[in-house]
Design a protein around this motif. Sequence first.
Motif, short mmCIF file in Angstrom:
data_model
loop_
_atom_site.label_atom_id
_atom_site.label_comp_id
_atom_site.label_asym_id
_atom_site.label_seq_id
_atom_site.Cartn_x
_atom_site.Cartn_y
_atom_site.Cartn_z
N ALA A 189 0.85 -1.19 0.00
CA ALA A 189 0.00 0.00 0.00
C ALA A 189 0.88 1.23 0.00
O ALA A 189 2.05 1.18 0.35
N ARG A 190 0.28 2.32 -0.41
CA ARG A 190 0.98 3.61 -0.35
C ARG A 190 0.01 4.64 0.22
O ARG A 190 -1.20 4.52 0.06
N PRO A 191 0.55 5.64 0.90
CA PRO A 191 -0.32 6.65 1.51
C PRO A 191 -0.77 7.70 0.50
O PRO A 191 -0.10 7.97 -0.50
N GLY A 192 -1.91 8.27 0.78
CA GLY A 192 -2.43 9.38 -0.01
C GLY A 192 -3.41 10.17 0.83
O GLY A 192 -3.86 9.70 1.88
N ARG A 193 -3.71 11.37 0.36
CA ARG A 193 -4.65 12.24 1.09
C ARG A 193 -5.81 12.58 0.18
O ARG A 193 -5.62 13.00 -0.96
N ILE A 194 -7.03 12.39 0.70
CA ILE A 194 -8.23 12.67 -0.08
C ILE A 194 -8.26 14.16 -0.41
O ILE A 194 -8.25 15.01 0.48
N ALA A 195 -8.28 14.48 -1.71
CA ALA A 195 -8.29 15.87 -2.16
C ALA A 195 -9.67 16.30 -2.63
O ALA A 195 -10.08 17.44 -2.39
N VAL A 196 -10.38 15.40 -3.29
CA VAL A 196 -11.70 15.71 -3.84
C VAL A 196 -12.59 14.49 -3.65
O VAL A 196 -12.16 13.37 -3.88
N GLN A 197 -13.83 14.73 -3.24
CA GLN A 197 -14.79 13.65 -3.07
C GLN A 197 -15.89 13.81 -4.11
O GLN A 197 -16.47 14.89 -4.26
N HIS A 198 -16.13 12.74 -4.86
CA HIS A 198 -17.22 12.69 -5.83
C HIS A 198 -18.20 11.62 -5.38
O HIS A 198 -17.93 10.88 -4.44
N ARG A 199 -19.29 11.49 -6.06
CA ARG A 199 -20.24 10.43 -5.74
C ARG A 199 -19.61 9.09 -6.12
O ARG A 199 -19.49 8.77 -7.29
N GLY A 200 -19.18 8.35 -5.13
CA GLY A 200 -18.64 7.02 -5.37
C GLY A 200 -17.17 6.95 -5.72
O GLY A 200 -16.64 5.86 -5.88
N SER A 201 -16.50 8.06 -5.86
CA SER A 201 -15.07 8.03 -6.15
C SER A 201 -14.39 9.24 -5.53
O SER A 201 -15.04 10.17 -5.07
N TYR A 202 -13.06 9.18 -5.53
CA TYR A 202 -12.26 10.21 -4.88
C TYR A 202 -11.05 10.53 -5.75
O TYR A 202 -10.57 9.69 -6.50
#
Length: 94
Positions: free
Chosen positions: A29-42
Amino acid sequence: MQPNGYTLARLGWDSAWAASFESLSVTPARPGRIAVQHRGSYVVATERGDVWAHVPGRSLHLARDGSDLPVVGDWVALTAGDAGDSALISAILP
């Protein structure tokens, strides 16, 4: 998606987040930060660039009221996918 020029440190990554990430039982795994939230995806910001990601169907099914799902600003563990490919959000860091 294209590389974003970010480093994890510029996104807020520090030794506490690294320790939390290392304690997960998600590999590889690799880390990441949620930048944008869409309906059902990021859109997740990573050192390799922004990637589209989604939560596996089982996790969506088990989410009680949506509070168990990632939101903008959350650090997550990503599996599979590189820049331009969809990745899976395998865990949300506490």
